[in-house]
Design a protein around this motif. Sequence first.
Motif, PDB file in Angstrom:
ATOM      1  N   VAL A   1      -1.052   6.425   4.333  1.00 58.68           N
ATOM      2  CA  VAL A   1      -2.058   6.444   3.266  1.00 58.68           C
ATOM      3  C   VAL A   1      -2.819   7.769   3.269  1.00 58.68           C
ATOM      4  CG1 VAL A   1      -4.074   5.286   2.291  1.00 58.68           C
ATOM      5  CG2 VAL A   1      -2.246   3.925   3.324  1.00 58.68           C
ATOM      6  N   LEU A   2      -3.143   8.278   4.441  1.00 57.24           N
ATOM      7  CA  LEU A   2      -3.811   9.582   4.508  1.00 57.24           C
ATOM      8  C   LEU A   2      -2.950  10.665   3.872  1.00 57.24           C
ATOM      9  CD1 LEU A   2      -5.314   9.547   8.124  1.00 57.24           C
ATOM     10  CD2 LEU A   2      -6.597   9.498   5.978  1.00 57.24           C
TER      11      LEU A   2
ATOM     12  N   ALA B   1      -1.455   2.058  12.729  1.00 60.91           N
ATOM     13  CA  ALA B   1      -1.626   3.512  12.771  1.00 60.91           C
ATOM     14  C   ALA B   1      -0.615   4.194  11.861  1.00 60.91           C
ATOM     15  CB  ALA B   1      -1.496   4.021  14.202  1.00 60.91           C
ATOM     16  N   GLY B   2       0.617   3.683  11.829  1.00 60.56           N
ATOM     17  CA  GLY B   2       1.626   4.250  10.940  1.00 60.56           C
ATOM     18  C   GLY B   2       1.244   4.105   9.479  1.00 60.56           C
ATOM     19  N   VAL B   3       0.656   2.971   9.122  1.00 59.85           N
ATOM     20  CA  VAL B   3       0.214   2.755   7.739  1.00 59.85           C
ATOM     21  C   VAL B   3      -0.940   3.700   7.410  1.00 59.85           C
ATOM     22  CG1 VAL B   3      -0.731   1.071   6.108  1.00 59.85           C
ATOM     23  CG2 VAL B   3       0.974   0.354   7.797  1.00 59.85           C
TER      24      VAL B   3
ATOM     25  N   PHE C   1     -10.661   2.879   1.608  1.00 63.25           N
ATOM     26  CA  PHE C   1      -9.464   3.214   2.377  1.00 63.25           C
ATOM     27  C   PHE C   1      -9.013   2.010   3.210  1.00 63.25           C
ATOM     28  CE2 PHE C   1      -7.268   4.777   6.120  1.00 63.25           C
ATOM     29  CZ  PHE C   1      -6.368   5.686   5.585  1.00 63.25           C
ATOM     30  N   ALA C   2      -9.952   1.345   3.850  1.00 62.45           N
ATOM     31  CA  ALA C   2      -9.613   0.178   4.668  1.00 62.45           C
ATOM     32  C   ALA C   2      -8.953  -0.910   3.832  1.00 62.45           C
ATOM     33  CB  ALA C   2     -10.872  -0.357   5.348  1.00 62.45           C
ATOM     34  N   HIS C   3      -9.450  -1.122   2.611  1.00 64.21           N
ATOM     35  CA  HIS C   3      -8.848  -2.121   1.726  1.00 64.21           C
ATOM     36  C   HIS C   3      -7.415  -1.753   1.373  1.00 64.21           C
ATOM     37  CE1 HIS C   3     -12.359  -4.692   0.005  1.00 64.21           C
ATOM     38  NE2 HIS C   3     -12.559  -4.406   1.271  1.00 64.21           N
ATOM     39  N   GLU C   4      -7.160  -0.460   1.174  1.00 64.99           N
ATOM     40  CA  GLU C   4      -5.800  -0.034   0.853  1.00 64.99           C
ATOM     41  C   GLU C   4      -4.868  -0.267   2.042  1.00 64.99           C
ATOM     42  OE1 GLU C   4      -2.481   1.374  -1.107  1.00 64.99           O
ATOM     43  OE2 GLU C   4      -4.407   0.616  -1.854  1.00 64.99           O
TER      44      GLU C   4
END
Length: 318
Positions: A163-164, A157-159, A203-206
């Motif tokens: 990224v967001l 969640a922190g990651v 986004f998931a890949h990042e």
Amino acid sequence: MAGKSGTPAVELDVGERRVRISNPDRVYFPESGATKLDLVEYYLNVGDGIVNALRDRPCMLHRFPKGLAGDKVHQKRLPAGAPDWVPTVRVFFPRYGRHADELCVGELADVIWAVQMSTVEFHPWNSRRADTERPDEWRIDLDPMPDCPWSRVRRVAGVVHEVLDEFGAVGWPKTSGGKGLHVYVRIAPDHGFAEVRRAALAFAHEVERRAPDDVTTTWWRKDRDPKLLFVDYNQNARDHTIAAAYSVRGVPAATVSTPVRWDEIPDIDPRDFTIATVPARYRELGDLHAGIDDAVFDITPLIELADRERLEDPPDDE
């Protein structure tokens, strides 16, 4: 007037509507003894929040006509016998070549009527009645595999938050009501489901790139490490739904999919959010997702990232 169980029905004024609750003492959650009327009172207590989460969205209902002790019904079509004031929206299911008129909540009375019809969980689409084919909500589902600890969910969640922030998107987290977390991002309804899904995949890949020891985006469940967390981008596919913010879950503990602040996530235990505890939290904090419509994100940079990485849209189901 008494219901079939002999328990007198209860009539409630909900806004300008009157909703009759039959069998109010029927036990829906045997573990706690919570009844149908307890469930109604829960949804009344979080009224603005549940309406905000469902407003104008096609909504699938998870109904338990006999409570959790009986069978669960996944209901796409509005249950028979609805008053003429309960709104619907017609959606098409290409796989079956059929239409369905689904509940499309406009006010709290619509929610309470659905609970009268034995609905426990509300699962809305990520698009609205104005154009059901163009989502206005991007959903990030942090789905822990069977051996994934909650500590890993918190770290990821922190990651996700990091990224967001870098993309300039505002994320609105909530517990799933189970072992995971959901993060919603309001987006402009400028793209179809396939493009939103590809953006979610990029986004998931990042997130996976930054947390390779915690995250998997492997598509087939059988190929995933059971200790990792799956960032489930497929929740953005057409007609895929997940429990709404403030939706009760059909589990013995009557947990609730509960909006939380980012700074709470390191300390919370999602099992603490139930129909017994969330109303007091709501009275104290209000709807933590109340501002979601004011923070609209343009997903074009994520679509461009998917293009650069030549990400292909995966199959529509596992």
